[in-house]
Design a protein around this motif. Structure first.
Motif, PDB file in Angstrom:
ATOM      1  N   SER A 111      16.992 -45.272  38.072  1.00 52.53           N
ATOM      2  CA  SER A 111      17.649 -45.584  37.130  1.00 52.53           C
ATOM      3  C   SER A 111      18.956 -44.454  36.955  1.00 52.53           C
ATOM      4  O   SER A 111      18.716 -43.820  38.131  1.00 52.53           O
ATOM      5  N   PRO A 112      20.356 -43.963  36.710  1.00 48.77           N
ATOM      6  CA  PRO A 112      21.446 -43.033  36.854  1.00 48.77           C
ATOM      7  C   PRO A 112      21.050 -42.032  35.963  1.00 48.77           C
ATOM      8  O   PRO A 112      20.187 -41.499  35.629  1.00 48.77           O
ATOM      9  N   ASN A 125      26.738 -57.234  42.922  1.00 40.60           N
ATOM     10  CA  ASN A 125      25.375 -58.022  42.504  1.00 40.60           C
ATOM     11  C   ASN A 125      24.878 -58.723  43.550  1.00 40.60           C
ATOM     12  O   ASN A 125      25.254 -59.733  44.658  1.00 40.60           O
ATOM     13  N   ARG A 182      20.216 -46.630  44.340  1.00 33.94           N
ATOM     14  CA  ARG A 182      21.263 -47.266  43.035  1.00 33.94           C
ATOM     15  C   ARG A 182      22.800 -47.460  42.753  1.00 33.94           C
ATOM     16  O   ARG A 182      23.530 -47.836  42.013  1.00 33.94           O
ATOM     17  N   GLN A 183      22.987 -47.264  44.564  1.00 30.84           N
ATOM     18  CA  GLN A 183      24.480 -47.978  44.832  1.00 30.84           C
ATOM     19  C   GLN A 183      24.373 -50.067  44.121  1.00 30.84           C
ATOM     20  O   GLN A 183      25.823 -50.759  43.953  1.00 30.84           O
ATOM     21  N   ARG A 217      23.499 -53.675  42.266  1.00 33.59           N
ATOM     22  CA  ARG A 217      23.194 -54.554  41.424  1.00 33.59           C
ATOM     23  C   ARG A 217      22.628 -56.056  41.208  1.00 33.59           C
ATOM     24  O   ARG A 217      23.276 -56.089  42.242  1.00 33.59           O
ATOM     25  N   GLY A 243      20.840 -56.495  34.015  1.00 35.09           N
ATOM     26  CA  GLY A 243      20.923 -55.632  33.261  1.00 35.09           C
ATOM     27  C   GLY A 243      20.262 -54.060  33.626  1.00 35.09           C
ATOM     28  O   GLY A 243      19.909 -54.048  34.698  1.00 35.09           O
ATOM     29  N   VAL A 244      20.626 -53.074  32.732  1.00 37.83           N
ATOM     30  CA  VAL A 244      20.520 -51.790  33.194  1.00 37.83           C
ATOM     31  C   VAL A 244      18.465 -51.207  33.406  1.00 37.83           C
ATOM     32  O   VAL A 244      18.483 -51.394  34.557  1.00 37.83           O
ATOM     33  N   GLU A 245      18.043 -52.595  32.799  1.00 35.00           N
ATOM     34  CA  GLU A 245      16.432 -52.087  32.430  1.00 35.00           C
ATOM     35  C   GLU A 245      16.086 -52.755  33.926  1.00 35.00           C
ATOM     36  O   GLU A 245      15.407 -52.332  34.640  1.00 35.00           O
ATOM     37  N   ASP A 292      17.960 -53.208  36.843  1.00 35.14           N
ATOM     38  CA  ASP A 292      18.183 -53.512  37.620  1.00 35.14           C
ATOM     39  C   ASP A 292      17.970 -52.108  38.296  1.00 35.14           C
ATOM     40  O   ASP A 292      17.556 -51.918  39.606  1.00 35.14           O
ATOM     41  N   ALA A 293      16.931 -51.528  37.526  1.00 36.99           N
ATOM     42  CA  ALA A 293      16.501 -49.937  37.821  1.00 36.99           C
ATOM     43  C   ALA A 293      15.191 -50.930  38.497  1.00 36.99           C
ATOM     44  O   ALA A 293      14.586 -50.471  38.979  1.00 36.99           O
ATOM     45  N   ARG A 348      15.151 -52.224  41.898  1.00 37.88           N
ATOM     46  CA  ARG A 348      15.655 -51.219  42.885  1.00 37.88           C
ATOM     47  C   ARG A 348      14.247 -50.709  43.099  1.00 37.88           C
ATOM     48  O   ARG A 348      14.037 -49.957  44.168  1.00 37.88           O
TER      49      ARG A 348
END
Length: 412
Positions: free
Chosen positions: A14-15, A153, A299-300, A302, A306-308, A310-311, A314
């Motif tokens: 996550s960021p 993406n 983290r580069q 996606r 969405g945020v959750e 994508d995390a 990763r």
């Protein structure tokens, strides 16, 4: 000391999360500290037999020379092979990792190659030159989606060839929009060696020594044959010899004059007297194996989730990389005269930003399997990820396999 769990990987994905996870292991020669080891050899046109790679590094606060025992590329190849072997063995979890297969038929037998072991991974020439359901692979929607994947993406790669995202890949032959993925996992083994200093105090690059080699033929240290016999013996073995070797023996035989005989060493006959003509091993007073998993690199990427989501993707990639690492580290197989053992348990630490680090338990294979299983289940739930094994079947171009020759048969 805490264990590495899914929550940690999700936070790192996550960021603002951790930059890197680092694993460092002190190794030593299996024969003891008095033994030398055989480092990796690298080609050098000026030196027959190759050279060792010496680099200046720091060991603690001291500037030293280190010799590369196993390079980054080699360490990643070992991690890939470890995954490929688990898939080949039918591991129930790793068999679900998406991969690409290229199939050839040679001499009536089927041969299969995978993005797990092909040198350019999903962008390998064997995949690009092949076909899918009768269409050139590069013209199919499935492969074009892989080629068009970008950090904005990378979903197509995640669900077709995730190893390309963690071990790296470069679509170097494409006219434009080349896929360029740096490896999120890197590693190497280096050995620190003694080096003298010049009059100014500067370290002098070590020179590799030489060792002796010999071969004893109980029939005779030298066996000489005339033209007729040498030609006959070579032709008897023609089917077993490479064309280059067979041709060289016949050329040597044709140069033998009537009444003369010459050494048949090219046929593996006769001994080799002791001589110093091979690179000697290297004595190391410290050997370190180091791996770095870069969450900053992951983290580069996606994945359109969405945020959750994508995390979660990763974290899944990180868990796959750590699984490969745990399997590769479990097999300290390098090369002849380079048998190493672990001098202590691996030291694993996670960057916590701002100069803080968390010490973690080293991952066993079982723990790595559990972590990957949890990461996959989470990614399926929150990012709708689908991993079901073989994702792309490519029929290899028969003209390519028919043009394949062994290295010693290749034209100069």
């Amino acid at each position: 000391m805490r264990s590495l769990d899914l929550a940690t990987l999700l936070a790192a994905g996550s960021p603002g999360g951790s930059s890197c996870l680092t694993s460092t292991t002190a190794l030593e020669p299996a024969g003891g500290r008095h033994s030398s080891v055989a480092p990796a050899k690298f080609a050098d046109r000026a030196k027959k037999g190759g050279v060792y790679a010496y680099e200046q590094r720091y060991l603690g606060d001291e500037s030293r020379y280190a010799v590369v025992i196993d390079s980054k590329q080699s360490q990643l190849n070992r991690a890939e092979v470890a995954l490929a072997q688990a898939v080949e063995d039918g591991h129930p979890l790793l068999s679900r990792v998406p991969h690409v297969r290229v199939s050839y038929e040679r001499d009536g037998a089927a041969e299969h190659y995978y993005d797990l072991t092909l040198p350019h991974r999903v962008y390998d020439g064997h995949i690009r030159a092949g076909s899918i359901d009768g269409q050139p692979a590069t013209q199919t929607p499935a492969y074009r989606a892989v080629r068009d994947a970008s950090p904005a993406n990378a979903r197509a790669l995640l669900e077709t060839s995730p190893v390309t995202l963690i071990f790296g890949g470069w679509d170097s032959s494409r006219r434009s929009r080349q896929g360029r993925w740096r490896s999120a996992l890197v590693g190497e083994i280096v050995g620190f060696v003694s080096a003298s200093r010049d009059h100014s105090g500067a370290l002098q690059k070590p020179e590799a020594g030489l060792r002796g080699g010999a071969r004893v033929d109980p029939v005779g240290m030298q066996i000489n044959l005339n033209k007729k016999v040498m030609t006959e013996v070579a032709n008897q073995q023609q089917a077993e010899l490479s064309p280059t070797t067979h041709g060289e023996i016949l050329k040597a035989a044709n140069g033998i004059k009537a009444g003369e005989a010459k050494s048949a060493s090219a046929l593996g006959l006769g001994g080799i007297p002791p001589s110093l003509d091979q690179l000697a091993g290297v004595a190391c007073d410290a050997i370190l194996r180091t791996h770095v998993l870069s969450f900053a690199t992951l983290r580069q990427m996606r994945f359109g989730a969405g945020v959750e989501g994508d995390a979660a993707c990763r974290a899944l990639l990180a868990a796959l990389a750590l699984n490969a690492l745990a399997r590769a580290d479990a097999e300290l197989f390098l090369r002849a005269n380079c048998d190493l053992v672990e001098a202590e348990a691996p030291k694993v630490r996670l960057d916590q930003r701002g100069g803080a680090f968390a010490d973690l338990e080293p991952l066993s294979i079982d723990a790595a399997d559990l972590l990957l299983s949890e990461a996959l289940a989470h990614a399926e739930k929150v990012a709708d990820v689908t991993w079901s094994g073989l994702a792309m079947r490519v029929t290899g171009n028969p003209d390519i396999v028919s043009g394949a020759v062994e290295a010693d048969e290749a034209a100069p």
